[in-house]
Design a protein around this motif. Structure first.
Motif, PDB file in Angstrom:
ATOM      1  N   ALA A 130       2.078 -10.217   6.207  1.00  0.00           N
ATOM      2  CA  ALA A 130       2.892  -9.405   5.152  1.00  0.00           C
ATOM      3  C   ALA A 130       4.279  -9.243   5.786  1.00  0.00           C
ATOM      4  O   ALA A 130       4.438  -8.916   7.095  1.00  0.00           O
ATOM      5  CB  ALA A 130       2.158  -8.410   4.879  1.00  0.00           C
ATOM      6  N   VAL A 131       5.353  -8.870   4.893  1.00  0.00           N
ATOM      7  CA  VAL A 131       6.540  -8.476   5.505  1.00  0.00           C
ATOM      8  C   VAL A 131       6.735  -6.985   5.048  1.00  0.00           C
ATOM      9  O   VAL A 131       6.181  -6.692   4.030  1.00  0.00           O
ATOM     10  CB  VAL A 131       7.790  -9.616   5.086  1.00  0.00           C
ATOM     11  CG1 VAL A 131       7.587 -10.997   5.655  1.00  0.00           C
ATOM     12  CG2 VAL A 131       7.831  -9.734   3.604  1.00  0.00           C
ATOM     13  N   ASP A 132       7.695  -6.364   5.612  1.00  0.00           N
ATOM     14  CA  ASP A 132       8.065  -5.171   5.063  1.00  0.00           C
ATOM     15  C   ASP A 132       8.788  -4.965   3.777  1.00  0.00           C
ATOM     16  O   ASP A 132      10.043  -4.336   3.776  1.00  0.00           O
ATOM     17  CB  ASP A 132       8.653  -4.211   6.156  1.00  0.00           C
ATOM     18  CG  ASP A 132       8.771  -2.802   5.932  1.00  0.00           C
ATOM     19  OD1 ASP A 132       8.056  -2.402   5.348  1.00  0.00           O
ATOM     20  OD2 ASP A 132       9.712  -2.333   6.618  1.00  0.00           O
ATOM     21  N   GLU A 133       8.496  -5.694   2.737  1.00  0.00           N
ATOM     22  CA  GLU A 133       9.211  -5.753   1.645  1.00  0.00           C
ATOM     23  C   GLU A 133       8.150  -6.012   0.318  1.00  0.00           C
ATOM     24  O   GLU A 133       7.021  -6.364   0.730  1.00  0.00           O
ATOM     25  CB  GLU A 133      10.388  -6.874   1.564  1.00  0.00           C
ATOM     26  CG  GLU A 133      11.357  -6.804   2.532  1.00  0.00           C
ATOM     27  CD  GLU A 133      12.125  -8.201   2.673  1.00  0.00           C
ATOM     28  OE1 GLU A 133      12.390  -8.736   1.380  1.00  0.00           O
ATOM     29  OE2 GLU A 133      12.464  -8.733   3.453  1.00  0.00           O
ATOM     30  N   GLU A 134       8.965  -5.545  -0.781  1.00  0.00           N
ATOM     31  CA  GLU A 134       7.830  -5.737  -2.083  1.00  0.00           C
ATOM     32  C   GLU A 134       8.766  -6.665  -3.011  1.00  0.00           C
ATOM     33  O   GLU A 134      10.103  -6.718  -2.943  1.00  0.00           O
ATOM     34  CB  GLU A 134       7.728  -4.313  -2.612  1.00  0.00           C
ATOM     35  CG  GLU A 134       6.576  -3.696  -1.727  1.00  0.00           C
ATOM     36  CD  GLU A 134       6.508  -2.107  -2.588  1.00  0.00           C
ATOM     37  OE1 GLU A 134       7.347  -1.979  -3.255  1.00  0.00           O
ATOM     38  OE2 GLU A 134       5.508  -1.512  -1.953  1.00  0.00           O
ATOM     39  N   ASN A 135       7.750  -7.258  -3.877  1.00  0.00           N
ATOM     40  CA  ASN A 135       8.731  -8.019  -4.806  1.00  0.00           C
ATOM     41  C   ASN A 135       9.181  -7.148  -5.875  1.00  0.00           C
ATOM     42  O   ASN A 135       8.760  -5.923  -5.978  1.00  0.00           O
ATOM     43  CB  ASN A 135       7.958  -9.297  -5.412  1.00  0.00           C
ATOM     44  CG  ASN A 135       6.499  -8.855  -6.180  1.00  0.00           C
ATOM     45  OD1 ASN A 135       6.392  -7.789  -6.638  1.00  0.00           O
ATOM     46  ND2 ASN A 135       5.746  -9.631  -6.263  1.00  0.00           N
TER      47      ASN A 135
ATOM     48  N   VAL B  50       4.324 -11.611   1.289  1.00  0.00           N
ATOM     49  CA  VAL B  50       4.119 -12.378   2.750  1.00  0.00           C
ATOM     50  C   VAL B  50       5.107 -13.335   2.870  1.00  0.00           C
ATOM     51  O   VAL B  50       6.123 -13.434   2.325  1.00  0.00           O
ATOM     52  CB  VAL B  50       2.721 -12.994   2.775  1.00  0.00           C
ATOM     53  CG1 VAL B  50       1.684 -12.001   2.576  1.00  0.00           C
ATOM     54  CG2 VAL B  50       2.623 -14.162   1.526  1.00  0.00           C
ATOM     55  N   GLU B  51       5.183 -13.722   4.179  1.00  0.00           N
ATOM     56  CA  GLU B  51       6.539 -14.633   4.548  1.00  0.00           C
ATOM     57  C   GLU B  51       6.504 -15.894   3.751  1.00  0.00           C
ATOM     58  O   GLU B  51       7.605 -16.212   3.377  1.00  0.00           O
ATOM     59  CB  GLU B  51       6.244 -14.807   6.019  1.00  0.00           C
ATOM     60  CG  GLU B  51       6.511 -13.832   7.203  1.00  0.00           C
ATOM     61  CD  GLU B  51       6.134 -14.232   8.393  1.00  0.00           C
ATOM     62  OE1 GLU B  51       6.757 -15.407   9.004  1.00  0.00           O
ATOM     63  OE2 GLU B  51       5.361 -13.658   9.300  1.00  0.00           O
ATOM     64  N   ALA B  52       5.476 -16.185   3.457  1.00  0.00           N
ATOM     65  CA  ALA B  52       5.341 -17.583   2.568  1.00  0.00           C
ATOM     66  C   ALA B  52       5.990 -17.252   1.230  1.00  0.00           C
ATOM     67  O   ALA B  52       6.403 -18.256   0.518  1.00  0.00           O
ATOM     68  CB  ALA B  52       3.777 -17.871   2.415  1.00  0.00           C
ATOM     69  N   ASP B  53       5.525 -16.118   0.503  1.00  0.00           N
ATOM     70  CA  ASP B  53       6.302 -15.841  -0.778  1.00  0.00           C
ATOM     71  C   ASP B  53       7.622 -16.154  -0.652  1.00  0.00           C
ATOM     72  O   ASP B  53       8.072 -16.739  -1.446  1.00  0.00           O
ATOM     73  CB  ASP B  53       6.052 -14.365  -0.988  1.00  0.00           C
ATOM     74  CG  ASP B  53       4.635 -13.911  -1.835  1.00  0.00           C
ATOM     75  OD1 ASP B  53       4.169 -15.055  -2.452  1.00  0.00           O
ATOM     76  OD2 ASP B  53       4.070 -13.272  -1.310  1.00  0.00           O
ATOM     77  N   ILE B  54       8.307 -15.482   0.093  1.00  0.00           N
ATOM     78  CA  ILE B  54       9.898 -15.716   0.296  1.00  0.00           C
ATOM     79  C   ILE B  54      10.337 -17.093   0.790  1.00  0.00           C
ATOM     80  O   ILE B  54      11.358 -17.575   0.108  1.00  0.00           O
ATOM     81  CB  ILE B  54      10.424 -14.522   1.404  1.00  0.00           C
ATOM     82  CG1 ILE B  54       9.859 -13.123   1.051  1.00  0.00           C
ATOM     83  CG2 ILE B  54      11.929 -14.789   1.576  1.00  0.00           C
ATOM     84  CD1 ILE B  54      10.005 -12.160   1.987  1.00  0.00           C
TER      85      ILE B  54
END
Length: 290
Positions: free
Chosen positions: A32-37, A44-48
């Motif tokens: 997970a990254v420190d961001e929300e959609n 998660v990194e793969a989303d971005i």
């Protein structure tokens, strides 16, 4: 994968060629990254990464005027004239079910090609597809003419099924949301269905919908007591998957009407209850919820 419209064919071919690369790129991008959609969900990194890859490739296709993704707030205007509404618009869920990366379970990519500016009604779709990253990477593609399934490997796609329709005798069901948060009306419907069908629910919409298209049945993520609008997004998930299932002879619904006939709000990330499956099961659902 020959279609009558070269722009739509370019979009679908780009997704099919990108899918094996996306699958390989999941390795090392599970955290997970420190961001929300924009919908407030942890990314998660793969989303971005998957979103950036698809945005770059799809927005560069001549004839595509807009690109929108579940992972980004704003629509990308990608025509020569940013104010132009000419051309097709593309809405993408780059990694449906990305939370399954933690447990290494199935996930997918969803794409809808609209012949209208976004947000758009599902009736404006001219094609929709989803990629399933299961034991085999496959793509189910629906156009105005037919529904077909392809196996995807590096740079290649092979059609393995065509003219797909839902089996007449439903076998499986999958319902999302916490059971204590279901409405009384939906709970009553679900209790009946679970005495008739086998439960199949894996936490990624595409995996569950693919079960329904393979065996017949119903998938649903209902409106909840705490969230009457449900969880899934109309533009990125509800409309494309509803289009695919309806083209395969089934029905889609938000509990009251076909997802494809819903007038969207100005919010590209608008949520909606989503139900897809055999016509008889959706008819019964709407009667129960009315």
């Amino acid at each position: 994968m020959t279609m009558s419209d070269p722009v739509v064919e370019d979009v679908v071919t780009t997704v099919s060629h990108s899918a094996p690369e996306i699958r390989r790129g999941l390795v090392g991008r599970r955290d997970a990254v420190d961001e929300e959609n924009p919908s407030g969900e942890t990314q998660v990194e793969a989303d971005i990464w998957a979103d950036e890859l698809l945005a770059d490739r799809l927005s560069s296709i001549d004839g595509v005027s807009q690109y929108a993704s579940e992972e980004r707030e704003a629509i990308i205007d990608c025509g020569r004239d940013a104010a132009s509404t000419d051309g097709y618009t593309v809405a993408v869920d780059p990694l449906d079910g990305s939370s399954n990366l933690t447990s290494n379970n199935a996930m997918g990519t969803i794409i809808g090609v609209y012949d209208a500016p976004l947000p758009a009604r599902g009736e404006n779709l001219v094609a929709a597809a989803y990629v399933l990253y299961g034991p085999i990477t496959t793509m189910l593609l629906a156009t105005e003419d037919t529904v077909s399934e392809y196996e995807l490997t590096d740079g290649n796609h092979r059609r393995i099924r065509e003219d797909i329709t839902l089996p007449d005798d439903p076998v499986v069901y999958g319902f999302g949301g916490r059971v204590p948060d279901w409405t009384d009306e939906f709970t009553e419907y679900a209790r009946t269905i679970e005495t008739e069908l086998k439960r199949r629910y894996g936490g990624a919409m595409i995996g569950d919908v693919n079960q329904v298209l393979t065996y017949g049945g119903i998938f649903g993520y209902p409106g909840l007591e705490s969230r009457p609008e449900g969880k899934l997004r109309l533009q990125f998930e509800g409309n494309p998957v509803g289009y695919i299932v309806e083209q395969a002879g089934g029905r889609s619904s938000n509990g009251e009407q076909s997802l494809l006939t819903v007038d969207p709000s100005d919010d590209i990330h608008e949520r909606t209850p989503v139900f897809v499956g055999n016509e008889s099961l959706i008819d019964r659902l709407e009667m129960q919820l009315s």
